[in-house]
Design a protein around this motif. Structure first.
Motif, PDB file in Angstrom:
ATOM      1  N   VAL A  21      48.465  48.611  28.822  1.00  0.00           N
ATOM      2  CA  VAL A  21      48.584  49.011  30.252  1.00  0.00           C
ATOM      3  C   VAL A  21      48.073  47.854  31.168  1.00  0.00           C
ATOM      4  N   ALA A  22      49.038  47.145  32.003  1.00  0.00           N
ATOM      5  CA  ALA A  22      48.408  46.351  32.779  1.00  0.00           C
ATOM      6  C   ALA A  22      48.841  46.916  34.405  1.00  0.00           C
ATOM      7  N   TYR A  23      47.658  46.695  35.151  1.00  0.00           N
ATOM      8  CA  TYR A  23      47.911  47.472  36.401  1.00  0.00           C
ATOM      9  C   TYR A  23      47.209  46.509  37.621  1.00  0.00           C
ATOM     10  N   ILE A  24      47.583  46.798  38.683  1.00  0.00           N
ATOM     11  CA  ILE A  24      46.980  46.132  39.910  1.00  0.00           C
ATOM     12  C   ILE A  24      45.750  46.992  40.429  1.00  0.00           C
ATOM     13  N   ASP A  25      44.596  46.298  40.263  1.00  0.00           N
ATOM     14  CA  ASP A  25      43.490  47.034  40.711  1.00  0.00           C
ATOM     15  C   ASP A  25      43.126  46.510  42.118  1.00  0.00           C
ATOM     16  N   GLU A  26      43.011  47.627  43.022  1.00  0.00           N
ATOM     17  CA  GLU A  26      42.653  47.188  44.564  1.00  0.00           C
ATOM     18  C   GLU A  26      41.214  47.810  44.718  1.00  0.00           C
ATOM     19  N   LYS A  27      40.269  47.073  44.985  1.00  0.00           N
ATOM     20  CA  LYS A  27      38.904  47.380  44.879  1.00  0.00           C
ATOM     21  C   LYS A  27      38.471  46.948  46.330  1.00  0.00           C
ATOM     22  N   GLU A  28      37.241  47.614  46.767  1.00  0.00           N
ATOM     23  CA  GLU A  28      36.757  47.323  48.021  1.00  0.00           C
ATOM     24  C   GLU A  28      35.448  46.803  47.747  1.00  0.00           C
ATOM     25  N   GLU A  29      35.280  45.744  48.241  1.00  0.00           N
ATOM     26  CA  GLU A  29      33.875  45.003  48.305  1.00  0.00           C
ATOM     27  C   GLU A  29      33.285  44.635  49.481  1.00  0.00           C
ATOM     28  N   ILE A  30      32.056  44.986  49.555  1.00  0.00           N
ATOM     29  CA  ILE A  30      31.172  44.573  50.588  1.00  0.00           C
ATOM     30  C   ILE A  30      30.618  43.187  50.755  1.00  0.00           C
ATOM     31  N   VAL A  31      31.141  42.499  51.652  1.00  0.00           N
ATOM     32  CA  VAL A  31      30.822  41.089  51.961  1.00  0.00           C
ATOM     33  C   VAL A  31      30.267  40.972  53.233  1.00  0.00           C
ATOM     34  N   ASP A  32      29.075  40.623  53.412  1.00  0.00           N
ATOM     35  CA  ASP A  32      28.447  40.440  54.733  1.00  0.00           C
ATOM     36  C   ASP A  32      28.423  41.799  55.471  1.00  0.00           C
ATOM     37  N   LYS A  33      28.218  42.717  54.880  1.00  0.00           N
ATOM     38  CA  LYS A  33      28.051  44.167  55.224  1.00  0.00           C
ATOM     39  C   LYS A  33      29.720  44.706  55.840  1.00  0.00           C
ATOM     40  N   LYS A  34      30.582  43.963  55.595  1.00  0.00           N
ATOM     41  CA  LYS A  34      31.720  44.426  55.608  1.00  0.00           C
ATOM     42  C   LYS A  34      32.789  44.571  54.409  1.00  0.00           C
ATOM     43  N   THR A  35      33.508  45.589  54.652  1.00  0.00           N
ATOM     44  CA  THR A  35      34.339  46.177  53.482  1.00  0.00           C
ATOM     45  C   THR A  35      35.629  45.417  53.434  1.00  0.00           C
ATOM     46  N   GLN A  36      35.904  44.733  52.419  1.00  0.00           N
ATOM     47  CA  GLN A  36      37.199  43.913  52.192  1.00  0.00           C
ATOM     48  C   GLN A  36      38.204  44.354  50.878  1.00  0.00           C
ATOM     49  N   LYS A  37      39.197  44.317  51.173  1.00  0.00           N
ATOM     50  CA  LYS A  37      39.910  44.740  49.727  1.00  0.00           C
ATOM     51  C   LYS A  37      40.292  43.508  48.898  1.00  0.00           C
ATOM     52  N   VAL A  38      39.943  43.638  47.681  1.00  0.00           N
ATOM     53  CA  VAL A  38      40.104  42.693  46.639  1.00  0.00           C
ATOM     54  C   VAL A  38      41.018  43.005  45.698  1.00  0.00           C
ATOM     55  N   TYR A  39      41.866  42.070  45.041  1.00  0.00           N
ATOM     56  CA  TYR A  39      42.874  42.743  43.954  1.00  0.00           C
ATOM     57  C   TYR A  39      42.771  42.002  42.761  1.00  0.00           C
ATOM     58  N   TYR A  40      43.008  42.791  41.646  1.00  0.00           N
ATOM     59  CA  TYR A  40      42.715  42.253  40.369  1.00  0.00           C
ATOM     60  C   TYR A  40      43.971  42.491  39.590  1.00  0.00           C
ATOM     61  N   SER A  41      44.328  41.514  38.533  1.00  0.00           N
ATOM     62  CA  SER A  41      45.195  41.990  37.349  1.00  0.00           C
ATOM     63  C   SER A  41      44.204  42.536  36.344  1.00  0.00           C
ATOM     64  N   VAL A  42      44.654  43.730  35.957  1.00  0.00           N
ATOM     65  CA  VAL A  42      43.717  44.302  34.841  1.00  0.00           C
ATOM     66  C   VAL A  42      44.586  44.649  33.578  1.00  0.00           C
ATOM     67  N   LEU A  43      44.051  44.604  32.317  1.00  0.00           N
ATOM     68  CA  LEU A  43      44.620  44.997  31.362  1.00  0.00           C
ATOM     69  C   LEU A  43      43.743  45.994  30.653  1.00  0.00           C
ATOM     70  N   VAL A  44      44.200  46.994  29.975  1.00  0.00           N
ATOM     71  CA  VAL A  44      43.433  48.274  29.587  1.00  0.00           C
ATOM     72  C   VAL A  44      44.237  48.583  28.279  1.00  0.00           C
ATOM     73  N   LYS A  45      43.335  49.197  27.500  1.00  0.00           N
ATOM     74  CA  LYS A  45      43.787  49.837  25.973  1.00  0.00           C
ATOM     75  C   LYS A  45      43.234  51.082  25.952  1.00  0.00           C
ATOM     76  N   GLY A  46      43.917  51.889  24.937  1.00  0.00           N
ATOM     77  CA  GLY A  46      42.997  53.310  24.547  1.00  0.00           C
ATOM     78  C   GLY A  46      41.859  53.028  23.907  1.00  0.00           C
ATOM     79  N   GLY A  47      40.815  53.538  24.237  1.00  0.00           N
ATOM     80  CA  GLY A  47      39.656  53.563  23.454  1.00  0.00           C
ATOM     81  C   GLY A  47      39.635  54.798  22.816  1.00  0.00           C
ATOM     82  N   ASP A  48      38.222  55.549  22.712  1.00  0.00           N
ATOM     83  CA  ASP A  48      38.004  56.681  21.901  1.00  0.00           C
ATOM     84  C   ASP A  48      38.591  57.904  22.842  1.00  0.00           C
TER      85      ASP A  48
END
Length: 1949
Positions: free
Chosen positions: A1269-1296
């Motif tokens: 499963v590939a998805y677009i992960d939208e994260k909030e990262e704190i840079v210079d005490k400000k929150t900004q959105k950062v986007y990632y392409s992520v691939l996951v698989k099933g674990g246990d």
């Protein structure tokens, strides 16, 4: 973890229990604070993602040590607080609160589980955990298990360090921690290849080609190592690491990353990608004998890397040649060429893998690669890094350097342009899309960007930066700062059609001109050959051609104006010279024509005199010859496609200069020509079609009109019935001729579409017949050819089966082996249908083929072929009266199946009884009986030694015996006495009733009998009871009945003895029949032979998913609609047989797995597999992996395994290794990625449905280990005490238990914010796919096991040459529409779609060569497309139909698209009227945008003439023809309206010269065929006839007509024409979600009105009004039957558009629902709009949204809308002169007075409206007085008009017909001028007037529905009409729609 062993099933008679993982996470709704364990780790806010491993570790160890788990959670809470002390991140405060409550609850509770202090407990548990799990784990555990263990150990140590002072940590613990850290450094999550992992490596890592690829990539010799300089601690400023050290480099990808700063996730992803590509190519390059030696295991074949290099960089080389730059792929003679080749390939893949949205810009990637490649080469050559200047050292940049410095600036340009498109509402010419920005790199001026790219360069400057102050970013700028488009401008105008297909329009116009000239001459069609005047007139077509050519040249400049600034000088010069040349010819040809040819001759005379008197020819003749010279050259090159292709592809300057005039200097669209054979085929097709079309047009459309036209033009007309502005006598009655000819002209241009439908249907059927389609289409045909199916199977699927000639003594064994292989596949196919509940257990048993047939002397066919053979043979034997065996045996042997059944029954019974007996004496008796039988057969004395009339009795006892033997295992022992008794009865019957001689054989001694069956010798007779005969046949081996293989034999034998004629119809399920017959038929089609598994092309499947249904929940299945109907109830009724089969399977599962079956989960799965769910799609696509596993098994398994049972074979150690190898090959060859765009958001969401989707997707991954499963992960990262959105392409698989992240790649921004959502979703996930081929599968598709088995064969098509020396770039597949049985509408859509994906695409691909990519499930040449822009296009709006643009792009770039029908994939279509309408609207919108696109323009201009015709009529031309058919109706009726109201028609018809007027009607009759939908029905009939038989096709056609298919297709003609036309004029295209659910609900009247008001109702009422007015004011055509037919088609069109939505609406004529609909509609009409009020709640909101397209329309569109609105004033102008009150006055004053009356009425209405607003509440009395005065005034005026002016009642009705259209015209004009009137006081009046009109229209449409609803039989008839197909499958639809659901006995299920 793709290399995961597949789960073995059990014997086919035992159902397979689905994976229990599916029940780990329920599909019920999940709330954040209600779930324990799972949610606290999976619902972490994105800004706190680092604590997820801690919480997961706590969940894992909670059962072992709750206290340590509590300490881990406490540590996570502390870490959360440190990371975000102010809780400023999104969701952080809620998460902290949740964690705090849980910690408080668990703190005291967990203390009781530990007697030690927390620090000691933690340290003790860490040591224990290490010793139990970590120590030695790398030798016993899988990599994924070790990864989880090491993760937990690391978390435990982090917690320990946080809680325990350093001095208190024991040395033992530290040693353990160091070992864990060391192992973790060697470990990383992996996708398929565990390259860096601790644990037992899977079999895939032992594949020699994988090892060779790894070694090649790890060759780092002579590469300079990068240096990492010291970094200071941020707090102390002290250096924490050495001043300088070498960065660790493992392979060339790491080395490239160290130079350019690629991300770690990208490097890992592309490393595996490249290794798999190299390994798969290397396998095919390696000779077979090399696989058996160890010599080459450590090196790649010499051709492997060059092969990949050539394919990867073919586009790059082409681009370099185009921009005239030398490629930077340079290889020094003394260097390691393979190493450098791998570096170049890896560099491109790393660039591509991190390029995000820039992947849609392939030439931009070429530019980036060009410079980075040069950079690499310079480093390697000088061995000096430019940055540091030090030898063998290079300073390593940061990990995101490439993303930050290269990709992000380009992305920012895209993002700024995307802002300018205003969500797709802005004009295309106002902003630059993907194509504009990519085409910037098609010219050498792109090198002005430099390298590193100059941020101040022109490319990076966006027009938004220079917007005026008063213009926002979403507004179109009109300033000079706007950036020009590149090469092309998408302009909304109908002229785009002419511009793109000018050659076609010129041809048709010139042909029309010539035919009119010939017809006008009255000398016949060959007059030009001998008549001088006709010849001279026809020669004028060259003037017309020059005029049209001048028009084309002018359009090129006008429509490209906004791109001219961005063009090269050569391109501008070409446009200018083209225009000048066209203008010169525009002048020269008419002048020379007028001054020459004073005494012309006929064509024959001209030709004969040309050679002898060429010097005396006229000037015009020479001019024409010169004018035609370019065309003559083009014709010559047309028949020399190789030369033409070579010239167009050439970049040699002299050739480029010569070709400069013929084609624009563009990178794509060069050399798009087919081979000579293909060219001749489609040329002949179009020549025949055009001859038919032109002959028909001449004799039926044009010639009949010429005579009446001449009479009309010469006729004096002076008796007008209105004020005539242009007297016809002065203009030769031209305004009469135009209304007559205008519809005919449109019919002439449109009817080519009809001829195309006819020809394509006929030729498509012929091609299909030659491809062997439909040869096996019934079960009878299947039975007749089943004997040849195993051999056909081996020909197709068994590699090497015919590679060499086998010795004769091996033929039989090979045949049996082939049949055994066939049985493995066939039985898996049958079992898959049983698992899908398409067939029952009995059907399965009748269809299965035995795996091993060595114990019988004949081939064992499936029982359904042998049905009733044994009973018939018994009857034949019983009735046989002959004295010898010959005749009886001849009859039996005449039927091969009967003979096989008899022999098999005898030999199997002999073997079964013999093994069942224990005593040797009993076995001896059986042996002697068998010997007696066999000897009598050999001696031909069988009928003499055995009594035939005793066989039926014996058969009865055998049936009873076999029935007892099938008893359940736990009951079999209790039935031992009965079995013994039946056995004794059988023996007694044999001796007493069957054998002729005395049964002394029972006592005959036989102490040395050899048993041939079991190869044993009975020497011991100690067990013989020689005294007591009653004890014979008592001792039996009852355990034999428990053996699975023996039970199979018993079941099969019982079926052979008992099955009668009913088995002929097995299987009963229609879908199962279709699949079986199609699979059997496909084996005889032209299918490539399958290669060995290791030699097949590797492939991936990609499915885009947004937030559709994954798996139905219990709530969704049981939720009842307004009629009390649930989805589950509906499905049980529509699939009754499958529901019964499901319950049978469920009972079997409960029997074999008591207490383990989750009935609710299985029910959800059953229902989901009948809907359009992701679960169904994933299940179908995973069949590919199952098929690969079986193919590997058949290839590698030994004979004893082949002849055994694939699912339950007991593997030896070697065989288990073979199984592991098969799993490795499956991993190597197949990858499945689902791009779940918002999976990350669903994971963190608190919405119940989102959480349910997340859990269901997770369960799919846990159940299918190979799923990614590939998805677009939208994260909030704190840079210079400000929150900004950062986007990632992520691939996951099933674990246990959870998903496991494999790769994470940071993106420059939101990937879906730039273009269309679906292609962007595909694009972000495509980097995670693998292999050389890529199949795109949509969410509404399914796959079948037997079709998955053909994938090897299909992929071989990529190696075939299909067109000359070209190989395909896209393989088209056939689709089966599985939603056709739901309703009549679904059946119509299914037939329409089936005809398109079969006969339609068959003709497009195999004959016309214009098949494109029409969506899923086509298979792409993956490397070809990832280097050329991907598998779709994504520019906002213009690429709304994103799939077809992939086909356009592939063709323009030299690709070839084929179509193959021996394989099919399931697909769903919309099933409800409104769903279908939305789908058709989406297609029409998409085609409207295609019409404007550069791709269509370039294909239309670059294709040769005949291929261009194919392209036009199969794409946008179909929609334009649909729209023209509607225009024909309008032109015809408005022409009739003009002639009737003006009085011209009456005078013409009363003229003595105008006796006949039928010619006009005959010509107009042709268009009615198109209106009635026959155009779409014809291909359906042909395809159905081909595949099901023409009798079935005729029956289906009749049923479709009875079910009002013509109404359906005619209605959607309006849908196509409306949305296509509006898109071209105004835009407004958008993705329309149709919904993929079951449509069993009634659509309310208001819903239908909102959806169809503008597209159908308004137009239908207009046509109806035209017909009524024409009928009232002209009575002259009633005697013409042909005209009545034409008029009937128009009445039919209008009524279809008005009432089809109600005819096809469930319960559309139910009285109670009709009443409710009226109340709902009135409420909706009366509600006021406003901000936030949705359109479905208020008419005002809907009205604003419905007219929104005019708000963003360009000026041309608004002007045209106003001009079109003026047609409604014709009614008022014409009718008022016919009023009695006008007293036959023709003064213009009458028309002026009518306007005064109209304005007065509107003023009065406005006064009433204002009075109601101002006085209606506070001054009620004043308002009543006002109304009374108005009423009195109205009555006074009416009295005066009636008494004084002579007004009549007829005048009142006529006035309504006159003024109502005028009011509507005023509304339309006001809407077009909305920008001017919006803020004025008039706007409210316009809105209220519109509301009044909507009330009237709604009332007119609703009344017939209400009247029909009075009669109950109408509703019943409609239900039968709508759901006839469902009735045929047992659907109780009337009960469902009435909501009278009976008590369901299965509700608990």
């Amino acid at each position: 973890m793709a290399s995961t062993s597949g789960t073995k099933g059990v014997v086919p008679s035992v159902p397979r229990l689905p994976s229990r993982r599916m029940t780990r996470l329920p599909t019920s709704d999940v709330e954040l604070l209600d779930e324990k364990g799972a949610t606290d780790s999976e619902s972490v806010p994105s800004s706190l993602a680092v604590i997820v491993p801690i919480l997961r570790a706590a969940n894992e160890i909670e059962e072992e040590n709750p206290r340590v788990a509590y300490l881990c959670r406490f540590h996570a809470f502390e870490k959360t607080h440190i990371m975000d002390p102010t809780s400023s991140g999104r969701g952080v405060r809620q998460f902290k609160t949740f964690m705090l409550h849980r910690l408080q609850r668990e703190g005291e509770y967990t203390k009781q589980f530990s007697k030690r202090s927390d620090t000691r407990e933690l340290q003790w548990y860490y040591q224990t955990f290490y010793e139990q799990h970590v120590r030695g784990g790398e030798f016993t555990k899988k990599p994924e298990e070790m990864d989880k263990i090491l993760q937990i150990a690391s978390v435990l140590y982090d917690v320990l360090k946080a809680m325990v002072p350093p001095k208190d940590i024991e040395n033992k613990t530290k040693e353990y921690a160091m070992d864990v850290e060391k192992k973790r450094g060697q470990c990383e999550n992996y996708n398929i290849l565990p390259l860096y992992a601790v644990g037992v490596k899977p079999a895939i890592m032992e594949v020699s080609e994988i090892q060779a690829a790894l070694n090649a990539l790890r060759n780092l010799e002579n590469l300079p190592l990068p240096i990492i300089h010291s970094r200071n601690d941020s707090s102390t400023g002290v250096s924490r690491i050495p001043m300088e050290r070498f960065k660790e480099i493992n392979d060339v990808l790491d080395w490239l990353s160290s130079i350019f700063g690629f991300q770690k996730g990208n490097v890992a992803n592309q490393r595996e990608h490249l290794i798999l590509l190299l390994a798969n190519i290397d396998i095919r390059n390696t000779k077979p004998e090399f696989h058996e030696t160890n010599e080459r295991f450590l090196r790649l074949h010499e051709n492997t890397v060059p092969h990949l290099l050539d394919k990867m960089f073919k586009n790059y080389y082409s681009w370099c040649n185009h921009v005239r730059r030398k490629p930077n792929l340079r290889f020094p003679e003394d260097g390691d060429k393979q190493q450098l080749e791998l570096i170049y390939i890896a560099l491109y893949l790393l660039i591509w893998g991190e390029a995000s949205n820039i992947r849609f810009m392939p030439e931009c990637l070429c530019y980036i690669f060009h410079h980075m490649c040069r950079h690499v080469y310079d480093i390697l050559q000088s061995n000096v890094h430019p940055a540091s200047g030090e030898n063998d050292k290079a300073e390593a940049p940061g990990e995101e350097t490439f993303l930050r410095d290269v990709i992000t600036p380009i992305y920012n340009v895209l993002a700024k342009e995307a802002q300018r498109n205003n969500q797709g509402k802005a004009s295309h010419s106002k902003w630059r899309n993907y194509d504009d920005l990519n085409e910037y790199f098609w010219s050498d001026k792109c090198f002005k960007l430099g390298w590193p790219m100059d941020p101040e360069a022109d490319f990076f400057r966006n027009s938004a930066e220079s917007l005026p102050v008063n213009e926002g970013p979403n507004q179109a700028s009109s300033g000079a700062g706007k950036k020009p488009k590149t090469n092309f401008v998408e302009v909304r105008t109908y002229w785009s059609l002419y511009r793109s297909f000018d050659r076609m329009w010129i041809f048709f116009i010139l042909a029309l001109q010539a035919m009119i000239i010939v017809a006008w001459s009255s000398l016949g069609p060959f007059a030009m050959f001998y008549d001088a005047d006709v010849f001279r007139s026809i020669m004028s077509i060259f003037i017309t051609h020059a005029i049209l050519n001048f028009l084309q040249a002018s359009l090129d400049i006008i429509l490209t104006w906004n791109a001219l600034k961005n063009m090269k000088i050569s391109q501008l010069l070409r446009y200018l010279l083209k225009f000048v040349a066209a203008a010169v010819w525009f002048v020269v040809l008419p002048v020379s024509y007028s001054s020459s040819l004073q005494n012309p001759s006929g064509l024959l005379k001209s030709l004969t005199s040309w050679a002898g008197d060429w010097g005396n020819q006229s000037l015009y003749t020479y001019v024409v010859v010169i004018y035609l010279l370019p065309n003559i050259v083009a014709v010559i090159l047309f028949f020399l496609p190789p030369i033409r292709r070579k010239l167009e592809h050439s970049n040699v300057r002299i050739v480029t200069l010569l070709m400069w005039w013929a084609q624009p200097e563009l990178y794509v669209g060069r050399g798009v020509h087919e081979d000579l054979l293909s060219l001749l085929k489609y040329t002949l097709f179009w020549i025949l079609l055009l001859i038919s079309k032109l002959a028909f047009s001449y004799y039926v459309e044009i010639l009949p009109l010429v005579g009446p036209t001449k009479l009309i033009m010469e006729m004096p007309i002076d008796n007008f019935q209105w004020h005539e502005f242009f007297p016809e006598n002065d203009t030769h009655n031209i305004f009469v001729v135009i209304p007559i000819w205008a519809p005919i002209i449109l019919v002439y241009f449109m009817d080519t579409q009809i001829w195309y439908a006819i020809y394509s249907a006929l030729l498509g059927g012929i091609i299909g017949a030659f491809h062997h389609l439909g040869e096996i289409r019934t079960l009878g045909m299947l039975r007749s050819r089943f004997e040849s199916i195993p051999s056909a199977f081996s020909q197709c699927f068994l590699p090497g089966s015919n590679s060499e000639t086998k010795p004769e003594d091996m033929i039989e064994s090979n045949e049996r082996r082939n049949i055994a292989c066939f049985s493995q596949v066939w039985n898996e196919f049958i079992n898959s249908m049983r698992d899908e509940d398409l067939i029952s257990n009995r059907d399965r048993d009748l269809l299965l083929v035995p795996y091993r047939s060595s114990h019988v002397s004949v081939i064992q066919w499936p029982p359904f072929l042998l049905a009733s053979k044994i009973p018939i043979a018994l009857d034949m034997a019983k009735d046989y009266k002959g004295k010898d065996d010959a005749e009886l045996f001849k009859k039996i042997k005449s039927d091969e199946y009967m003979y096989s059944a008899v022999i098999e029954c005898y030999e199997t019974l002999r073997r079964l009884i013999y093994h069942l007996l224990v005593d040797g004496a009993d076995k001896a008796v059986v042996k002697r009986i068998c010997q007696r039988v066999e000897r009598s057969i050999e001696q031909h004395t069988f009928v003499k030694e055995f009594k035939m009339n005793g066989l039926p009795l014996l058969s009865e006892k055998l049936e009873k015996f076999l029935t007892l033997m099938q008893t359940d295992d736990h009951k079999i022992e209790s039935l031992r006495p009965q079995i013994v008794n039946v056995m004794q009865d059988i023996v007694e019957i044999i001796f007493q009733d069957v054998m002729v001689d005395d049964p002394s054989i029972l006592h005959a001694p036989d102490r040395n009998t050899v048993d041939n069956d079991c190869n044993t010798v009975d020497n011991d007779r100690n067990t013989v009871d020689n005294d007591v005969e009653g004890q014979r046949f008592v001792n039996i081996n009852i355990l034999l009945a428990l053996d699975k293989s023996w039970k199979e034999k018993v079941i099969r034998l019982h079926l052979l003895l008992t099955v009668k004629e009913s088995a002929i119809n097995v299987p009963q399920n229609l879908d199962a029949r279709r699949r079986i017959t199609f699979f059997a038929n496909s084996l005889f089609m032209n299918m490539p032979k399958a290669p060995k598994v290791q030699d097949m092309l590797s492939f991936s499947v990609l499915t885009p998913y947004y937030k559709e249904d994954v798996l139905y929940s219990d709530e969704e299945l049981n939720k009842e609609n307004e009629d009390g109907i649930s989805i589950l109830f509906y499905l049980k009724k529509i699939y009754p047989d499958e529901w019964t089969n499901f319950h049978e399977r469920l009972e079997d599962l409960k029997h074999y797995y008591p207490g383990e079956v989750d009935e609710g989960e299985l029910t959800r799965q059953w229902a989901s597999c009948r809907g359009q769910t992701l679960y169904r799609t994933v299940r179908g696509m995973m069949y590919y992996r199952q098929a690969l596993n079986l193919q590997c098994f058949l290839q590698y398994a030994e004979d004893n395994a082949i002849f055994g049972r694939y699912r339950t074979v007991d593997f030896s150690e070697d065989q288990r290794n073979s199984l592991d190898r098969a799993q490795a090959w499956a991993d190597l060859k197949f990858t499945y990625v689902v791009s779940c765009q918002i999976y990350g958001s669903q994971k963190k969401s608190t919405n119940s449905r989102d959480r349910s989707c997340y859990n269901n997707i997770l369960n799919l991954m846990l159940t299918n280990p190979a799923l990614r499963v590939a998805y677009i992960d939208e994260k909030e990262e704190i840079v210079d005490k400000k929150t900004q959105k950062v986007y990632y392409s992520v691939l996951v698989k099933g674990g246990d238990k959870y998903d496991e992240e494999i790769y994470r790649i940071k993106l420059p921004g939101s990937p879906t914010a730039i273009g269309e959502g679906k292609p962007e979703n595909q694009n972000h996930a495509i980097i995670f796919t693998r292999g050389e081929a890529l199949q795109t599968i949509d969410m509404n598709q399914d796959n079948y096991y037997e079709e998955a088995f053909k994938m090897r064969n299909l992929l071989e098509e990529f190696h075939r040459n299909h067109s000359g020396q070209r190989k395909p770039s896209i393989l088209g597949l056939r689709e089966h529409i599985f939603t056709g049985s739901v309703s009549s509408l679904a059946w119509f859509m299914s037939n329409q779609e089936t005809s398109f994906v079969t006969i339609g695409q068959r003709v497009l691909a195999n004959l016309l060569r214009v098949r494109f990519h029409y969506g899923h499930p086509d298979i792409f040449d993956r490397i070809f497309h990832i280097t050329r822009g991907g598998i779709s296009k994504a520019s906002k709006v213009i690429n709304l139909s994103e799939d077809v643009f992939a086909g356009f792009n592939s063709t323009l770039r030299g690709g070839l698209i084929t179509h193959h029908e021996y394989i099919q994939v399931g697909k769903a279509r919309d099933v409800g009227m409104n769903q279908i309408s939305l789908f058709e609207a989406k297609l029409a919108n998409g085609n409207g945008e295609q019409t404007l696109s550069r791709d269509v323009y370039r294909l239309g201009r670059r294709f040769d003439f005949y291929r261009m015709l194919s392209f036009y009529f199969t794409t946008v031309g179909f929609y334009f023809s649909s729209m023209m058919s509607v225009w024909i109706v309008y032109l015809f009726l408005y022409g009739r309206l003009y002639m009737a109201l003006s009085g011209v028609e009456r005078q013409i018809l009363q003229s003595p010269n105008m006796i006949q007027n039928i010619a006009l009607e005959k010509a107009l009759a042709t268009q009615s065929v198109f209106q009635l939908g026959l155009l779409l029905v014809l291909p359906m009939v042909m395809e159905t006839g081909l595949e099901k038989g023409f009798r079935t096709a005729l029956g289906d056609f009749i049923i479709m007509q009875l079910q009002q298919a013509s109404v359906f297709f005619t209605f959607h003609l309006g849908t196509k024409s409306h949305y296509y036309g509006r898109t071209i004029l105004h835009g407004g295209s958008k993705y329309r979600s149709t919904g993929r659910g079951f449509v069993v609900f009634h659509a309310r009247f208001a819903d239908n009105y909102r959806l169809y008001s503008r597209s159908h109702f308004v137009k239908g009422l207009e046509i109806l009004l035209l017909l009524i007015v024409c009928e009232v004011y002209e009575m002259s055509y009633r005697s013409s039957n042909v005209y009545m037919f034409v008029t009937f088609s128009m009445w039919f069109l209008a009524t279809s558009w008005l009432f089809a939505p109600f005819l096809f609406n469930p319960s559309g004529f139910d009285w109670q629902k009709t009443v409710d609909d009226w109340s709902d509609w009135k409420r909706w009409m009366g509600n006021r709009g406003g901000i936030g009020i949705p359109p479905d709640k208020s008419w005002e909101s809907w009205w604003d949204k419905e007219n929104e397209h005019l708000k963003y329309s360009h000026f041309r569109g608004k002007v045209l809308e106003i001009i079109l609105a003026f047609r409604f004033f014709v009614y008022q102008y014409g009718i008022i002169y016919h009023l009695d009150v006008a007293h036959h006055s023709k003064s213009l004053l009458v028309f002026g007075l009518s306007w005064i009356i109209l304005v007065a009425v509107l003023v009065v209405l406005k006064m009433v409206s204002m009075g109601r607003q101002r006085f209606g509440t506070d001054f009620q009395l004043m308002f009543r007085v006002l109304k009374a005065l108005l009423f009195l005034g109205f009555m006074s005026v009416m009295t005066v008009l009636f008494v004084v002016c002579g007004l009549t009642m007829n005048d009142l009705f006529a006035a309504i017909l006159a003024f109502m259209p005028s009011g509507w015209a005023i509304i339309l004009i006001a809407q077009a001028c909305r920008g001017l009137l919006k803020e004025s006081v008039v706007w409210d009046s316009v809105k209220e007037l519109s509301r009044a009109y909507e009330y009237v229209m709604g009332f007119i449409i609703f009344m017939p529905v209400a009247v029909l609803s009075w009669f109950p039989f109408v509703s019943e008839f409609q239900t039968r009409l709508l759901f006839n197909q469902a009735f045929s499958r047992g659907l109780q639809i009337s009960m469902i729609l009435a909501g009278k659901k009976e008590k369901d006995p299965d509700k608990s299920a």
